[in-house]
Design an enzyme around this catalytic site. Structure first.
Site, mmCIF file in Angstrom:
data_model
loop_
_atom_site.group_PDB
_atom_site.id
_atom_site.type_symbol
_atom_site.label_atom_id
_atom_site.label_comp_id
_atom_site.label_asym_id
_atom_site.label_seq_id
_atom_site.Cartn_x
_atom_site.Cartn_y
_atom_site.Cartn_z
ATOM 1 C CB VAL A 48 -15.794 45.849 2.543
ATOM 2 C CG1 VAL A 48 -17.321 45.966 2.553
ATOM 3 C CG2 VAL A 48 -15.162 46.956 3.392
ATOM 4 C CG HIS A 84 -6.590 51.169 -19.144
ATOM 5 N ND1 HIS A 84 -6.063 51.673 -20.325
ATOM 6 C CD2 HIS A 84 -5.612 51.304 -18.220
ATOM 7 C CE1 HIS A 84 -4.827 52.081 -20.123
ATOM 8 N NE2 HIS A 84 -4.526 51.867 -18.850
ATOM 9 C CG HIS A 113 -2.936 55.297 -20.627
ATOM 10 N ND1 HIS A 113 -2.679 55.733 -21.908
ATOM 11 C CD2 HIS A 113 -2.127 54.233 -20.416
ATOM 12 C CE1 HIS A 113 -1.751 54.962 -22.449
ATOM 13 N NE2 HIS A 113 -1.397 54.042 -21.569
#
Length: 468
Positions: free
Chosen positions: A219, A409, A447
């Protein structure tokens, strides 16, 4: 065709969100558009020892810009590029984090749905936790199988001595050995969301039945029209120019791609958009700001007696038992309190008491591990010294600067309360929401996957309530 929901990105959050939206609004027409491939049945990534993970075909292979606090290094920032996103390449570590982080989130945005208490039912709904964990804090019937070192009979030879050593440093065993009950400060059993040796990919665990999924499709922007004087999202444009229309557009492309798509669509900081000749449709100064991540700094230590069978790679027959290949050679999750979170340069200067604690554990006479088992740090290339309890702050800082990596992360780049409201709607635009780690307004000290599962699960309830 007019879709009810178009999800941009097919990673963890989109997998859960589309699955739950279909369950809650079964007549809704849902489209998921993912840039990567469908890896659900790829046997080359299914086990912990798979090699086709970080750096492989399902990794975007991002790198950061040069980091001034790290000697100008570009740091690798792996991100999943497939249905299931990061769950295709991650370690499967299952850590919920501290209730303080979530309570701060709820307090900052003035909505207790995002507090620890507000998210707990969704955390529990996702998991099938092992026995023996904290009562009333875990789910037993969720789709994700969560296993621990204890539940898989995978205790390593130094487990008892390691626990004794942490206790001697004032870091104690948590109640039930459970670091996933809202207060992880201490020593807890190591948890993973794995089914024995098998990886749990979110798009397989939360199947996309009843949802239309398009893979290997990029996209380029969100289409915006003006309705009653206000910008309204009406669809998306693919990189090949195809336009797809939808009543509601949901960006779930992650903390790197989601703010990029917002800015390519004309939503973001005015000066950044003008620099790239993008018309400013909604000035949103915080888009792309507030990026946070977890640093990673590893150390290696010599073993005094290599023949003892304590080390991975030794001839200890224990390691030939199948369960020892189901996850990393880790027994515990160990957490301690640190100073308030600050910028990279200041954080390096404060690191973390954390490095000194590791050195005290592994390299000092204060612990049985340091006295009897290990024989000093291996060291690092380019340094003549090694880490010891006598290492200066300047040397520790230099080692961190040379060796710090990312835990991949990223979060916070479309933060709730700054870019979205508490119902995940992008400020200044109707029909556009964000559901991924970019909306985290605080750093989650864990996490990220547990927090993302909870976010997406609750997000489905919020979004489906508006379905007509």
């Amino acid at each position: 065709m007019l879709w009810d929901y178009i999800l941009v990105g097919g990673g963890l959050s989109a997998s859960v969100l589309s699955n739950r939206l279909h369950a809650l609004a079964p007549t809704a027409k849902i489209l998921v558009i993912e840039a990567g491939a469908n890896a659900n049945n790829d046997q080359t990534i299914i086990t912990f020892n798979s090699t086709n993970l970080v750096g492989g075909e399902y990794d975007w292979k991002y790198k950061t810009v040069p980091q001034t606090g790290l000697g100008g290094r570009n740091v690798s920032l792996p991100q999943g590029k497939a249905l299931g996103g990061g769950t295709v390449i991650n370690s499967g570590t299952w850590t919920r984090g501290d209730r303080y982080d979530f309570d701060l989130w709820g307090s900052l945005v003035g909505d207790q749905r995002w507090s620890y208490h507000g998210l707990l039912p969704y955390f529990k709904a996702t998991e099938a936790a092992p026995s023996g964990v904290t009562p009333n804090q875990h789910g037993k019937n969720g789709p994700l199988i969560v296993q621990s070192v204890i539940s898989t009979n995978r205790e390593f030879p130094l487990r008892s001595k390691a626990l004794e050593s942490w206790t001697s440093l004032g870091v104690d065993w948590l109640p039930f050995g459970d670091a996933n009950a809202g207060d992880p400060k201490g020593v807890g059993d190591y948890f993973q969301n794995r089914n024995r040796e098998k990886r749990e990919i979110s798009s397989a665990v939360f199947p996309q039945n009843g949802v239309t999924v398009v893979t290997e499709t990029m996209v380029s922007k969100v289409l915006l029209n003006t309705h009653a004087g206000k910008p309204q999202a009406t669809g998306v444009r693919l990189v090949n120019g195809t336009e797809i229309r939808g009543r509601e557009i949901i960006l779930s492309a992650g903390a790197i791609r989601t703010p990029q798509l917002l800015m390519l669509s004309g939503i973001g900081p005015r000066e950044e958009l003008q620099k790239h000749q993008i018309p400013v449709i909604v000035e949103s100064p915080e888009v792309g700001k507030n990026l946070a991540d977890h640093g990673f700094f590893g150390t290696l230590w010599h073993v005094k007696d290599p023949s003892s069978g304590n080390a991975i790679g030794s001839n200890n027959p224990l390691f030939k038992e199948p369960q020892y290949s189901w996850g990393p050679a880790v027994d515990f999750t160990v957490s301690v309190s640190v100073d308030d979170k600050v910028g990279l340069a200041q954080a390096i200067e404060r690191d973390e008491e954390g490095i000194k604690l590791v050195v005290a554990f592994a390299g000092s006479n204060a612990t049985v591990i340091g006295r009897d088992i290990l024989d000093g740090e291996v060291g690092a290339e380019g340094f003549s010294e090694v880490l010891t309890p006598e290492s200066s702050d300047e040397y520790i800082t230099a080692r961190i600067s040379a060796g710090l990596a990312t835990s991949f992360h990223p979060m916070g780049t479309a933060a709730m309360g700054r870019v979205t409201d508490t119902s995940l709607r992008v400020y200044g635009v109707s029909g556009l929401r964000v559901v991924d780690a970019s909306v985290f307004p605080v750093v989650i000290s864990a996490h990220l996957q547990v927090a993302i599962y909870g976010l997406a699960y609750q997000g489905a309830d919020i979004i489906s309530a508006d379905f007509k």
